[in-house]
Design a protein around this motif. Sequence first.
Motif, mmCIF file in Angstrom:
data_model
loop_
_atom_site.group_PDB
_atom_site.id
_atom_site.type_symbol
_atom_site.label_atom_id
_atom_site.label_comp_id
_atom_site.label_asym_id
_atom_site.label_seq_id
_atom_site.Cartn_x
_atom_site.Cartn_y
_atom_site.Cartn_z
ATOM 1 N N ARG A 51 27.927 -13.438 -32.510
ATOM 2 C CA ARG A 51 29.127 -12.653 -32.204
ATOM 3 C C ARG A 51 29.148 -11.369 -33.025
ATOM 4 N N ARG A 52 28.820 -11.467 -34.311
ATOM 5 C CA ARG A 52 28.777 -10.268 -35.159
ATOM 6 C C ARG A 52 27.702 -9.307 -34.667
ATOM 7 N N ARG A 53 26.539 -9.843 -34.325
ATOM 8 C CA ARG A 53 25.454 -9.002 -33.831
ATOM 9 C C ARG A 53 25.866 -8.301 -32.532
ATOM 10 N N GLN A 54 26.549 -9.016 -31.647
ATOM 11 C CA GLN A 54 27.000 -8.420 -30.377
ATOM 12 C C GLN A 54 28.035 -7.332 -30.624
ATOM 13 N N GLN A 55 28.935 -7.560 -31.578
ATOM 14 C CA GLN A 55 29.936 -6.542 -31.893
ATOM 15 C C GLN A 55 29.277 -5.283 -32.439
ATOM 16 N N VAL A 56 28.283 -5.453 -33.286
ATOM 17 C CA VAL A 56 27.563 -4.294 -33.826
ATOM 18 C C VAL A 56 26.831 -3.555 -32.709
ATOM 19 N N GLU A 57 26.222 -4.288 -31.804
ATOM 20 C CA GLU A 57 25.509 -3.672 -30.683
ATOM 21 C C GLU A 57 26.478 -2.930 -29.765
ATOM 22 N N ASP A 58 27.631 -3.528 -29.494
ATOM 23 C CA ASP A 58 28.636 -2.850 -28.672
ATOM 24 C C ASP A 58 29.103 -1.567 -29.335
ATOM 25 N N LEU A 59 29.350 -1.635 -30.617
ATOM 26 C CA LEU A 59 29.780 -0.456 -31.364
ATOM 27 C C LEU A 59 28.706 0.623 -31.334
#
Length: 177
Positions: A51-59
């Motif tokens: 989830r953290r990795r996905q949030q960073v990628e989205d950002l």
Amino acid sequence: MPTPTPSPIPIELINSGTPWWVSVIVPPLGALLGAVVGGYITYFTVRASDRRRQQVEDLRQWDSEMYAQYAAVERAADPLWRSQGIADGDGRKLAQLNDVLSRSVQDLERVQVAFEIISPPCVPIVFKLSEKLREAIGYAQHNQTPPDHLREGAADLIYELASEIRKQLRLPDLADY
């Protein structure tokens, strides 16, 4: 003489009172319980990490899109800067400037739509900049070079847009340098 054989020592087993099946079943159940708990811990840890990795990628994708839109604004405003060397009455160059600025206004309208999604605070700035370009088109249609105050106003708007985008990208403001 033969070696005497020791007599067996009687050993009494202590009966703990627990049935035999407890000692057979409890250790495997304990291991199974440990494996299940370890599995849950692993699952939730990996899920949180993903989830953290996905949030960073989205950002990162939003930031990349914002950079791209800012570059489009710079490209759209570029003809206004290049109009500085055109003399009043130079019909051919001013007609070309009119065409280029018209395309630039269309580009800014597309950028404005993108900014409505990715960075709403930038929309009014892009709108004001497109108004400056429309005003420059009016000068070009009347066979006049856009005045310096129009270019300066557009430059101020570009600076304001850059500051807003830097704020959206969590970067220090340009005034801090």
